[in-house]
Motif scaffolding. Structure first.
Motif, PDB file in Angstrom:
ATOM      1  N   ASN A   1      33.148  45.914  43.983  1.00 55.72           N
ATOM      2  CA  ASN A   1      32.534  46.144  45.285  1.00 55.72           C
ATOM      3  C   ASN A   1      33.481  46.975  46.155  1.00 55.72           C
ATOM      4  OD1 ASN A   1      31.461  46.008  47.882  1.00 55.72           O
ATOM      5  ND2 ASN A   1      30.521  44.015  47.463  1.00 55.72           N
ATOM      6  N   TYR A   2      32.975  48.086  46.629  1.00 57.01           N
ATOM      7  CA  TYR A   2      33.813  49.007  47.407  1.00 57.01           C
ATOM      8  C   TYR A   2      34.404  48.328  48.637  1.00 57.01           C
ATOM      9  CZ  TYR A   2      30.062  49.263  50.833  1.00 57.01           C
ATOM     10  OH  TYR A   2      29.154  48.935  51.789  1.00 57.01           O
TER      11      TYR A   2
ATOM     12  N   LEU B   1      35.765  45.582  48.911  1.00 53.90           N
ATOM     13  CA  LEU B   1      37.036  44.928  48.612  1.00 53.90           C
ATOM     14  C   LEU B   1      38.158  45.935  48.419  1.00 53.90           C
ATOM     15  CD1 LEU B   1      35.553  42.361  46.066  1.00 53.90           C
ATOM     16  CD2 LEU B   1      35.949  42.067  48.548  1.00 53.90           C
ATOM     17  N   MET B   2      37.812  47.204  48.409  1.00 52.45           N
ATOM     18  CA  MET B   2      38.799  48.242  48.142  1.00 52.45           C
ATOM     19  C   MET B   2      39.265  48.949  49.411  1.00 52.45           C
ATOM     20  SD  MET B   2      39.255  48.393  44.843  1.00 52.45           S
ATOM     21  CE  MET B   2      38.580  47.382  43.523  1.00 52.45           C
TER      22      MET B   2
END
Ligand code: SRM
Ligand code: SRM
Ligand code: SRM
Ligand code: SRM
Ligand code: SF4
Ligand code: SF4
Ligand code: SF4
Ligand code: SF4
Ligand code: SF4
Ligand code: SF4
Ligand code: SF4
Ligand code: SF4
Lengths: 387, 357, 387, 357
Positions: B10-11, B13-14
Motif C-alpha cells: 500500500n503506497y 505505508l511508503m
C-alpha cells in the motif's frame, strides 16, 4: 573473452552520465549471471545483433503473467544466462518506497537473481532482471513474504500506474495514486491470470499535464480535470506582473482557446472557453489553480504502433466524479474488459477492436451516449451506417 | 501454501511523514535550481525535493547506496519518477545541500526539472530482448554524456523528452516524444524452411503480415512460406508470431530518429513523433552518427524555438520544410507516409482532454 | 396528369429566386420533350424516386465521350423523353462569350434538342440537356459547324477549366485561361476518346484563392503563385489606415504564419515566412500585390468521395514557370497520364492509385525528387519501405 | 466528312474589348455595392461588372434574354462565373444602372459578391440522373428563396458557399463547401435475382463493395448475390457497377447536411465539409426540414462568427461541441467516423499551396 582485450563496453564507463555497464560490473564481481551478461553485451556489440531467443512460457504457480521468459542463443558460451528470465514486480502506487522495503527487495534479489534490476520498467514495474527457471518460484515466494507481488505480462491487465498526484502536486484534481492502488487491488486476478486477447494498460494522471504519459500508453486513461472555473488569485497575479513576468506573451497568448485576457491589472477568464489545458496554471502556479468541482476525463485506446499504427487515447467519458470506492469507474472497466474479451481477436488491443467494428457499437455496448467531445470533428465521408 | 494476489504494498505505508500530513493540500511549488523543487502546503509546511538521474539498469548495490542517502537525510523514504529519476524529499531546507553532495558523490547528476532534458525513457535492447534491432542502454549513455548539461541546467526553450526503443514495438512513449530513437530492421526475414513447419502455423503466419507479403511456398512439397520482398516493410510482426522467420541482421539493422511528439495537453493536444531520419547504422558502443543528429537537432531547436515552445510546437510553427532546411537532414521517400493499412478513423477521435463542456 | 390538378412543381415558381421550373415551362410550350420533363418531375415529386434508368452507351462518330446517355423508366408515359441524352459542350476558357456565339448555340439546340441547358455544368461544360439518340450526330455536326466541340465524359480527360485570371483579375500570377485553352487543344484526342482507367480533371486558378475550386475537384491542379516577396505600397497602406481600416485585426492577426507586422506606420513583411495564402492581398488590394517572380504550384489528386473518401489535391511541384507553349507542364501531364494508364485499375483515379502503390513510386516514375513541401509532415508510423 | 477535334472556341475571340486591352494589367478592384465590381487597370481603364444570379437549368429563351442585355449594354459580350452567375461587363460607368434595371426586369437578382451567399453549385437530380437519391434544382430554389437577401447583400462575416449534390458522387464541390446538402440512401440495395445474372458479372459486383457486404447467393443454383445488411453503408457503388441492384427507395432516400468546408487557401488551408445532419426525409417540392436547418446554421453563424471567419474557421475556433450546442442539432452515432476503408495516408499530404520555399 573480456579477459583478453579491452572490451567495447568499457568505453561506456567513461563520460559524466551514470553508467549501466558500471552497474553490471559491480554485480559481475560476485554474480556469475551478471558476468555472463557482460559477455553477451560484448558479443552483441561485435556482431550487432541480439543473442536472446524468442521467449518461452515460464511462470510461477497459479499465475500466468508477471514473468518474461528469456533464453540465450549461445548457452554453451554463457551458461549462467542460459535461462535469464525477468520478473515484473508491482510497485507501490506513485513509486514511493521506504528504504526498509527496498533493502528487503535487494536481499531477495541478491539471493535468487542476477542482482540487476530496472527501477523501473517503462510500464512501471520493478524489473528483476534475470534469473533461472529453477529460481522463479522460490524468488516469488520470498517476494510475497516481504509484501511484494508480481505485475502483469501477456494477455492481462498490466501493472497500473499513477503520477505522484496529491501526494506532492498542487495540480492534482483526482487522487491518482489512490485510484490506481484501488484498481490494482480490485483487478489482481486479471493482472495475474492472462485471459484477454492481448495486454490492457491502465494509467491515471492527476491533471492534463499527464505526467505518466497515459494518453500515449494506456488503453484506459484517467486524467483529472474540473467542471467549474479555474481559480484566480488576482493579488498573486499582480505579484507576477510586478516581478516582470510577461503575462501576455508567456500565458495569455498561448492559451489554446483565447480564454484569457490581461489588461495589465486583472487577468480575466472566459470559463466557457477554457479547455483546462493547464498551461496558464503551469506558468503561474502561485496565482492560478484548478477549479473545485473536480473529477476525471476517461479516455480509451492509447497504444504503441504495432500493427495498425499508434493510437492516442481518446475521450470516452468527458467527466466522471472520482470518489472511493470508485464504483463507477470499476463498473465501466469491467464492462469494457468483458466486451473486448468477447469481441476481440487474438493480439487485438481494445482501440483496434473499436476501430474495426465502429465506435458506435462500442458505445452501445457500454450504454454511453455519443457526444461531440469524443471527436475532434464529425466525419467527412458520406459512408454512414444506419443500422 | 503461499499467499498470492496480495498486490503491491500500500503506497500509504511508503509515504514520508510530510507527504502524509500534507496529502492533497499542496498550494504551489517553485524550482529553486535545476533538480531542486520546493512545494508549499496550505498548512504552511514545505517539502524540498532533490531529483537525481539514474541509469535505470542498476545493481542492488546501487539501490542500497541510494537507500543510505535516504536513511541519512530523508527519514528512510525515497521515490522514483515516471522517468526513472530518484527523488529525495525532506521538509528540512538545510538538508538539501547535503543530499546534493551525497548524490554527486555517487556520481549521479542532479537535475531533470523544468526546461531540461530529463532522463531518457528506454528499453531492454541487447541486454534482454529477443526483438531488439538495436541496443538501448548504451544509446542512452552516449546521448546523455553528450547532452549532460541539459539535464543539469534548464536553459532550453521548454521541456525536452527523449525516448529510445530497441524495436518498433516501442516499449515506452517513443511515439509521442520530443525526440526518439527506434531500432529498425531493413532486411526481409530469412525463412527457416526447416523449422517453420515445426514451430509455426502457416495460416497464422501469413495472416500476421499487415501488407500481405507472406505467401505459401510455391512448391507444395515444402510446407513453408516465401516473402514478397517489395511488400515487406520490416515490421517483424511475422517473427513475433513465428520464430522461424528471424529478421534481425547485423548489417541491415540500425536506428531511425523521430521528432516532435508530446504527451501533455498543455497548450496543444498531444502529438505523435514524426520520422526525421529513416536509418542510421548500428555502431556500438556509442552510435556516433545517431548522437550527432540528436545533438544537432537539440542545438538548432535551442537556438530557433521561442521560449515555451516544445520541439513539435516549434516545428509546427516554422513548418517541416524549414526544419529540414535548418537541420540539413535530407528529406527522402521514406519520410512520406505510405502505410495504407492505417485507417483515417482514429485521426478524428479527440485524443486530448481539451474540450468545452 | 399535369392537366388535372395543380402540380407540385407549380409551387417552385413562387419566391424571389429565379425558377428553373419557369424555364422548363417556357420550353414546354413549344417542345414536347420539355413538356414530358415536367411530367417526370411531377412523378418524381410524388414518388420521391428518380425515373431515369441506368445509362446506356451512346455517342457521336469518332468520339467515345461528350454524351451522357439517358433513358426514361416510364417511356410509355413520357415518350418524348424515352431517350433524353445530354451533350457536354466545351466552353471557351474563362466562360466568356459573344452573344453571337451564344445565339447560334441556342438555334442549334432549338432545332435538335429540348431547348433546355445548363450554363454551365459543375465541371464547366455547356450542358445541352436532353435529346434523342437520332439527333445526336446531326446536333454534333451543327455544333462543329458553329465552332463548338464536345467536352469529356467517361474514362477521358474532362473539360479543363480556368478562373477568369488576368482577363479581369489583378491577382492572377499565371494566365489561367490561356493555359487551359492551350491544354484543351493539346489534349483533344484524350478528351474525346476515353482510354483511361477513369476520369481525369484539369483545372487552373490564377492564385491561391482558387476560384475554380481546383484543389477540391481536379486530378491535376495548377495554381498561380510567386517566389519573391509580395509587393507593398506603403502609401496605399497608410490610406487604408487613414480610412479607419483595422489593419492589425483584419489583416496582420489573420496571417497564418505571422509574417506581417504593423506598427501603425509601416507594414513589414518577413518574406521567408509568407506562404502566399493571399489573405492580406485580398483585404488590401489597393496596397498589396503578388510578387513579380510568378509561376504555378502544381498539385495532384483532387476528387470526390467515391469510394475511398474524397481527396484534396496535394503539392507535386512547388514551383513551375508557366510560359507558352507550356512545354514543361504538358510533358508532366503526358507522363502522369501514361503512368496512370499503365498502372491504374478500372475506375481508379490517379490519387487512389498513388495512395495504393505509394507516392514514392509515382515520384520515381515522374523523375521528381521528394521535398517536404509535398507533405504537411513526415510519417508517424515506423512501417517504412526501403526498396 | 465533318471536322472533329476542333476544340472550344478560342477564348480570345470572346473577350470584350476593354478586357483584351487590359488583359493582365489589372491593378485593383473594389465592390461598389453587392453584385457590382469595379476593376481598375494600370492603363487607367476601368471595367464595371454586374453579377446576376441564374437558376443554372435555363431555357434557350433565357439565354437569348441575357444576350439582349449584353447586346444593348455590353457590346455583345457576357460571361458566366464558376458558380453559374452571369456577368455583364462595361467600361462605361453610366451603363451600370441600366444593366441592373434590365437584369431585374428579367427577374434575376444582382449580387453574389463579397461576403454574400453566392449561387448554389448543384447537380441534375431527378431532372436527369439515374443515381439521384434526391433532387437538386428544387432544393436550390427552396434554399435561395429563403436566403435570398444574403445573395443581394453582403452582411455575412465572410463568403458562404453552398453546394448540393443529389447523391454521394458529389458532382460539384460539396465535399469542400461551407454548407452542403447531399442525397443519401439509407436502405440496402434490393437484389433483382432475375436480371442480375444477365446484366452483371458476379465477381465484379462483389468486388465493387468497399465493405465486403456482397456475397454469392448461398443457394448455388441461384446465380446471384446477397447483401449482409449490417455491412452496407448505402454507397450505391454496387448499383453503379450492376443495375440489378437498385438502391433508390421512396421512403429510405433523403438528404444529409455537411458544414465547414472551404477551398481557398486564404488564411487556412482548404478543409473538407463535415457531417452535421445524417438524414432528413425527401419532402418535395421544398424540403422544409432541410431548409430550416440551413437557415438556422446561417443565422447562428452570422450571429456568432467573427468578421472574416468562414463557417469552418468559426467552428474550428469555437469547437464542434459548441457548434452542436448552439445549433441544437443532435449529435449521433452517425457523426462519428467509422469508415475504415479510408487510409490515413492522404491526411499527411500537403493539400494546400501554403508552404515556405
Ligand atoms: C515527477 C513527475 C511525476 C511522477 O509521478 O513521477 C512530474 C512532476 C512534475 N511535473 Fe510533469 N512530471 C513527470 C513526468 C512528466 C511527463 C511524462 C514523461 O516525461 O514521460 C510529462 C509529459 C511529457 C510530454 O508532454 O511529452 C510531464 C509534463 C508536465 C508538464 C507539461 C509540459 C508542457 O508544457 O508540455 C508540466 C507543466 C510544466 O512543467 O510547466 C509538468 C509539471 C510537473 C510539476 C511541476 C508538477 C508539480 O507541481 O509538482 C512536477 C515537477 C516538474 C519538474 O520536473 O519540473 N509536467 N511530466 C515526473 C518526472 C519525470 C522525470 O523524472 O523527469
Ligand atoms: C520491459 C519493458 C521495456 C523496458 O525495458 O522497460 C518491455 C519489454 C517488452 N515488451 Fe513492451 N515492455 C515494456 C513496456 C512497454 C510499453 C510502455 C508502457 O507500458 O507504458 C509499451 C507501449 C505501450 C503499449 O502497450 O502499447 C510496450 C509495447 C510493447 C509492444 C507493442 C504493443 C502494441 O500494441 O503496439 C510489444 C509487442 C507485443 O506485445 O507483441 C511489446 C513486447 C515486449 C516484450 C515482451 C517482447 C516480446 O515481444 O515478447 C519485451 C520483453 C523484453 C524483455 O526481454 O525483457 N511491448 N511495452 C517494459 C515493461 C516493463 C514494466 O513492466 O514496467
Ligand atoms: C468570378 C469568379 C471567378 C470566375 O472565374 O468565375 C471569382 C471572382 C473573384 N474572386 Fe473568387 N471568384 C469566383 C469563385 C470563387 C470560388 C469557387 C467557388 O465558389 O466555387 C472560390 C473558393 C471558395 C471557397 O473557398 O470555398 C473563391 C474564393 C475567393 C476568395 C477567397 C475567400 C476566402 O477568404 O476564403 C477571394 C478573396 C476575397 O474574396 O477576399 C476571391 C476573390 C475574388 C475576386 C475579388 C478577385 C478579383 O480581384 O477580381 C473576384 C470578385 C469577387 C467577388 O465575387 O466578390 N475569391 N472564388 C467566381 C465567382 C463565382 C460566383 O459567381 O460566385
Ligand atoms: C452533369 C454533372 C452534374 C451537373 O449537373 O453539373 C455531372 C453528372 C454526372 N456525374 Fe459527375 N457530374 C458533373 C460534375 C462532377 C464533378 C465536379 C467537377 O467536375 O468539377 C464531380 C466531382 C469532382 C470529381 O470528379 O471527383 C463529379 C463526380 C462524379 C462522380 C464521383 C467520382 C469520384 O471519383 O468520386 C461520379 C461517379 C462515377 O464516375 O462513377 C459521377 C458521375 C456522374 C454521372 C455521369 C452519373 C453516372 O454515374 O453515370 C452524372 C450524369 C448525370 C446526368 O444524367 O446528366 N460524377 N461530377 C457535372 C458535369 C457537367 C459538366 O460537364 O460540366
Ligand atoms: S499529472 Fe498533473 S497532478 Fe500529476 S504530477 Fe503531473 S502535474 Fe501533478
Ligand atoms: S487552462 Fe489552458 S485553456 Fe484554460 S485558460 Fe488556462 S491556458 Fe487557457
Ligand atoms: S522495444 Fe522491442 S526490442 Fe525493445 S524491449 Fe520492447 S519489444 Fe524488446
Ligand atoms: S516483417 Fe512485417 S511486412 Fe515483412 S513479411 Fe514480416 S510481417 Fe510482413
Ligand atoms: S483564382 Fe485568383 S486569379 Fe483567379 S479569379 Fe480568383 S482571385 Fe483572381
Ligand atoms: S499572403 Fe498570406 S501568408 Fe503571405 S503575408 Fe499575406 S496573409 Fe501572410
Ligand atoms: S450527384 Fe449523383 S445523382 Fe447527382 S448528378 Fe451527380 S451522379 Fe447524378
Ligand atoms: S450500397 Fe455500397 S456498401 Fe451497400 S452493398 Fe452496395 S456497394 Fe456495398
Amino acid at each position: 573473452m573480456a579477459e583478453r582485450e579491452i572490451p567495447l563496453y568499457d568505453d561506456l564507463e567513461k563520460g559524466p552520465w551514470p553508467s549501466y555497464i558500471k552497474e553490471i560490473k559491480r554485480m559481475a564481481e560476485r554474480n556469475p549471471a551478471a558476468k555472463d551478461l557482460l559477455g553477451v553485451q560484448e558479443l552483441c556489440f561485435k556482431e550487432k545483433i541480439t543473442h536472446w531467443k524468442h521467449g518461452g512460457i515460464v511462470g510461477v504457480t497459479g499465475y500466468g503473467g508477471g514473468v518474461i521468459g528469456r533464453y540465450s542463443d549461445a548457452p554453451e558460451k554463457f551458461p549462467n544466462v542460459a535461462s535469464f528470465h525477468t520478473m515484473r514486480v508491482n510497485h507501490p502506487a506513485g513509486w514511493f518506497y521506504t528504504t526498509k522495503a527496498l533493502r528487503k527487495l535487494c536481499d531477495v534479489w541478491e539471493k535468487y537473481g542476477s542482482g540487476l534490476t530496472n527501477f523501473h520498467g517503462s510500464t512501471g514495474d520493478i524489473i528483476l532482471l534475470g534469473t533461472t527457471t529453477a529460481n522463479l518460484q522460490t524468488c516469488f515466494d520470498a517476494l510475497i513474504e516481504i509484501g511484494f507481488d508480481l505485475g502483469g505480462s501477456g494477455g492481462d491487465i498490466r501493472t497500473p500506474t499513477a503520477c505522484i498526484g496529491p501526494a506532492r502536486c498542487e495540480y492534482a484534481c483526482i487522487d491518482a495514486p489512490d485510484i490506481i492502488h484501488d484498481l490494482t487491488m480490485e483487478f489482481q486476478d486479471e493482472i495475474h491470470r492472462p485471459r484477454f486477447p492481448y495486454k490492457f494498460k491502465i494509467k491515471a494522471s492527476g491533471c492534463a499535464n499527464d505526467c505518466v504519459a497515459a494518453i500515449a500508453r494506456a488503453d484506459f486513461t484517467i486524467i483529472g480535470t474540473w467542471k467549474d472555473s479555474l481559480r484566480i488569485d488576482q493579488n498573486a497575479v499582480s505579484e507576477y506582473a510586478k516581478d516582470g513576468f510577461d503575462i501576455k506573451t508567456v500565458v495569455v497568448d498561448k492559451c489554446p482557446t483565447d480564454a484569457l485576457d490581461w489588461d495589465g491589472k486583472e487577468l480575466k477568464l472566459k470559463p466557457e472557453d477554457c479547455v483546462r489545458c493547464m498551461h496558464c496554471i503551469n506558468k503561474m502556479p502561485k496565482a492560478l489553480r484548478p477549479g473545485l468541482d473536480q473529477g476525471a476525463t476517461i479516455l480509451i485506446g492509447g497504444k504503441a504502433p504495432v500493427i495498425m499504427g499508434a493510437y492516442l487515447s481518446w475521450v470516452l467519458v468527458p467527466f466522471m466524479k472520482m470518489e472511493p470506492p470508485y464504483t463507477e469507474v470499476k463498473e465501466l472497466l469491467r464492462k469494457i474488459l468483458d466486451w473486448w474479451d468477447e469481441n476481440g481477436r487474438v493480439r487485438e488491443r481494445v482501440a483496434e477492436l473499436i476501430e474495426r467494428i465502429g465506435l458506435r457499437r462500442f458505445l452501445r455496448a457500454m450504454g454511453i451516449k455519443p457526444v461531440p467531445q469524443m471527436v475532434y470533428a464529425p466525419r467527412t465521408n458520406p459512408f454512414v451506417f444506419f443500422d | 501454501m503461499v499467499k498470492t494476489d496480495i498486490g503491491p504494498p500500500n503506497y500509504k505505508l511508503m509515504l514520508p511523514e510530510v507527504i502524509t500530513e500534507n496529502y492533497g493540500k499542496w498550494k504551489y511549488h517553485e524550482i529553486l535550481r535545476p533538480g531542486v523543487l520546493r512545494h508549499v502546503s496550505e498548512t504552511g509546511d514545505e517539502v524540498y525535493t532533490v531529483r537525481a538521474g539514474s541509469p535505470k539498469l542498476v545493481s542492488i548495490d546501487f539501490v542500497r547506496d541510494i537507500c543510505d542517502i535516504a536513511d541519512k537525510y530523508c527519514d528512510g523514504h525515497l521515490r522514483f519518477t515516471s522517468r526513472y529519476n530518484i527523488e529525495f524529499m525532506t521538509p528540512d531546507k538545510d538538508k538539501v545541500e547535503p543530499i546534493i553532495e551525497a548524490v554527486k558523490k555517487l556520481g549521479l547528476p542532479v537535475g531533470g526539472t523544468g526546461n531540461s532534458i530529463s532522463n531518457i525513457v528506454h528499453t531492454q535492447g541487447w541486454v534482454h530482448c529477443h526483438s531488439a534491432a538495436t541496443d538501448a542502454s548504451p544509446l542512452v549513455k552516449a546521448i546523455m554524456d553528450e547532452l549532460y548539461d541539459h539535464f543539469t541546467n534548464m536553459k532550453l526553450p521548454a521541456k525536452l523528452r527523449i525516448a529510445i526503443a530497441c524495436c518498433i514495438n516501442m516499449c515506452g512513449a517513443v511515439h509521442c516524444s520530443d525526440l526518439a530513437v527506434v531500432g529498425v530492421h531493413t532486411k526481409v526475414p530469412k525463412v527457416d524452411h526447416e523449422n517453420l513447419p515445426k514451430w509455426c502455423e502457416i495460416p497464422t503466419t501469413m495472416a500476421s503480415c499487415p501488407t500481405g507479403a507472406i505467401r505459401r511456398h510455391p512448391d507444395p512439397t515444402i510446407k513453408s512460406v516465401t516473402i514478397i520482398e517489395e511488400r515487406c516493410m520490416y515490421c517483424a510482426n511475422c517473427f513475433t508470431v513465428c520464430p522461424a522467420l528471424p529478421i534481425a541482421d547485423s548489417e541491415g539493422d540500425g536506428v531511425a530518429i523521430y521528432a516532435g511528439g508530446k504527451v501533455s495537453n498543455a497548450r496543444r493536444p498531444p502529438m505523435f513523433s514524426r520520422l526525421i531520419v529513416p536509418y542510421l547504422p548500428n555502431n556500438p558502443p556509442r552510435w556516433p552518427e545517431m548522437v550527432a543528429v540528436i545533438k544537432k537537432v537539440v542545438d538548432i531547436y535551442a537556438k530557433n524555438a521561442r521560449q515555451g515552445e516544445r520541439v513539435g510546437e516549434w516545428i509546427e510553427r516554422v513548418g517541416w520544410e524549414k526544419f529540414f532546411q535548418l537541420t540539413e537532414i535530407p528529406f527522402t521517400e521514406q519520410h512520406i507516409d505510405d502505410y495504407t493499412v492505417r485507417s483515417a478513423v482514429p485521426g478524428t477521435f479527440r485524443t486530448t482532454t481539451q474540450f468545452r463542456w
